[in-house]
Design a protein around this motif. Structure first.
Motif, PDB file in Angstrom:
ATOM      1  N   TRP A  72      12.310 -19.005  49.251  1.00 27.50           N
ATOM      2  CA  TRP A  72      13.731 -19.032  48.903  1.00 27.50           C
ATOM      3  C   TRP A  72      13.955 -18.286  47.591  1.00 27.50           C
ATOM      4  O   TRP A  72      14.845 -17.453  47.485  1.00 27.50           O
ATOM      5  CB  TRP A  72      14.219 -20.473  48.781  1.00 27.50           C
ATOM      6  N   TYR A  73      13.148 -18.586  46.567  1.00 28.86           N
ATOM      7  CA  TYR A  73      13.279 -17.937  45.265  1.00 28.86           C
ATOM      8  C   TYR A  73      13.025 -16.433  45.385  1.00 28.86           C
ATOM      9  O   TYR A  73      13.764 -15.613  44.838  1.00 28.86           O
ATOM     10  CB  TYR A  73      12.306 -18.563  44.266  1.00 28.86           C
ATOM     11  N   TYR A  74      11.957 -16.073  46.096  1.00 27.95           N
ATOM     12  CA  TYR A  74      11.606 -14.665  46.239  1.00 27.95           C
ATOM     13  C   TYR A  74      12.727 -13.889  46.924  1.00 27.95           C
ATOM     14  O   TYR A  74      13.107 -12.802  46.470  1.00 27.95           O
ATOM     15  CB  TYR A  74      10.301 -14.529  47.030  1.00 27.95           C
ATOM     16  N   ASN A  75      13.274 -14.409  48.008  1.00 26.45           N
ATOM     17  CA  ASN A  75      14.328 -13.710  48.737  1.00 26.45           C
ATOM     18  C   ASN A  75      15.647 -13.701  47.988  1.00 26.45           C
ATOM     19  O   ASN A  75      16.438 -12.776  48.142  1.00 26.45           O
ATOM     20  CB  ASN A  75      14.515 -14.320  50.125  1.00 26.45           C
ATOM     21  N   LYS A  76      15.892 -14.706  47.157  1.00 32.39           N
ATOM     22  CA  LYS A  76      17.166 -14.760  46.431  1.00 32.39           C
ATOM     23  C   LYS A  76      17.147 -13.893  45.167  1.00 32.39           C
ATOM     24  O   LYS A  76      18.150 -13.268  44.836  1.00 32.39           O
ATOM     25  CB  LYS A  76      17.503 -16.196  46.073  1.00 32.39           C
ATOM     26  N   TYR A  77      16.029 -13.866  44.439  1.00 32.20           N
ATOM     27  CA  TYR A  77      16.011 -13.202  43.135  1.00 32.20           C
ATOM     28  C   TYR A  77      15.116 -11.974  43.042  1.00 32.20           C
ATOM     29  O   TYR A  77      15.342 -11.099  42.218  1.00 32.20           O
ATOM     30  CB  TYR A  77      15.594 -14.194  42.053  1.00 32.20           C
ATOM     31  N   ILE A  78      14.070 -11.888  43.825  1.00 32.93           N
ATOM     32  CA  ILE A  78      13.119 -10.791  43.679  1.00 32.93           C
ATOM     33  C   ILE A  78      13.339  -9.716  44.742  1.00 32.93           C
ATOM     34  O   ILE A  78      13.455  -8.539  44.442  1.00 32.93           O
ATOM     35  CB  ILE A  78      11.663 -11.300  43.755  1.00 32.93           C
ATOM     36  N   ASN A  79      13.422 -10.100  45.993  1.00 34.83           N
ATOM     37  CA  ASN A  79      13.541  -9.160  47.110  1.00 34.83           C
ATOM     38  C   ASN A  79      15.017  -8.881  47.396  1.00 34.83           C
ATOM     39  O   ASN A  79      15.557  -9.288  48.413  1.00 34.83           O
ATOM     40  CB  ASN A  79      12.845  -9.750  48.343  1.00 34.83           C
ATOM     41  N   VAL A  80      15.672  -8.179  46.493  1.00 30.90           N
ATOM     42  CA  VAL A  80      17.095  -7.879  46.636  1.00 30.90           C
ATOM     43  C   VAL A  80      17.300  -6.369  46.586  1.00 30.90           C
ATOM     44  O   VAL A  80      16.453  -5.623  46.103  1.00 30.90           O
ATOM     45  CB  VAL A  80      17.925  -8.558  45.520  1.00 30.90           C
TER      46      VAL A  80
END
Length: 116
Positions: A72-80
């Motif tokens: 969730w964190y990766y897709n919301k903040y990193i993989n954008v």
């Protein structure tokens, strides 16, 4: 002019009665979603103990919760598409706070010493 005031006053009272009826009907409705499948923010306060008891506290369940949180964190903040410093800065802030908390006892003793 006086008739217009009385008409709007009556309309306001009718709206209040209508919203009161809707509120009482909504509070008595049972949610169609089972408590186990609800997210934490969707659980009502009375359902919270049952919701907590339905969670999976086995090592596999806890690992799965951490994995879902990571993705969730990766897709919301990193993989954008439009990158920023928000994702990395939150990780760094968490790292700094964790290190400060872990070395607080030593820092507390340093603070109480006098250097003169």
């Amino acid at each position: 002019m006086g008739n217009v005031f009385h008409q709007s006053k009556g309309a306001n009272q009718e709206r209040k009665r209508h919203t009161q009826r809707v509120d009482t009907q909504d509070s008595k409705m049972v949610s169609p979603v089972p408590v186990k499948e609800k997210k934490l923010m969707e659980v009502k306060l009375g359902e919270l103990p049952g919701w907590i008891l339905m969670r999976d506290f086995t090592p596999k369940g806890i690992a799965g919760a951490f994995q879902r949180g990571y993705y969730w964190y990766y897709n919301k903040y990193i993989n954008v598409k439009k990158e920023g410093v928000a994702g990395i800065s939150m990780v760094l802030a968490a790292y700094v706070l964790f290190n400060y908390y872990s070395s607080y006892k030593e820092l507390k003793h340093e603070r109480l010493r006098k250097y003169h």
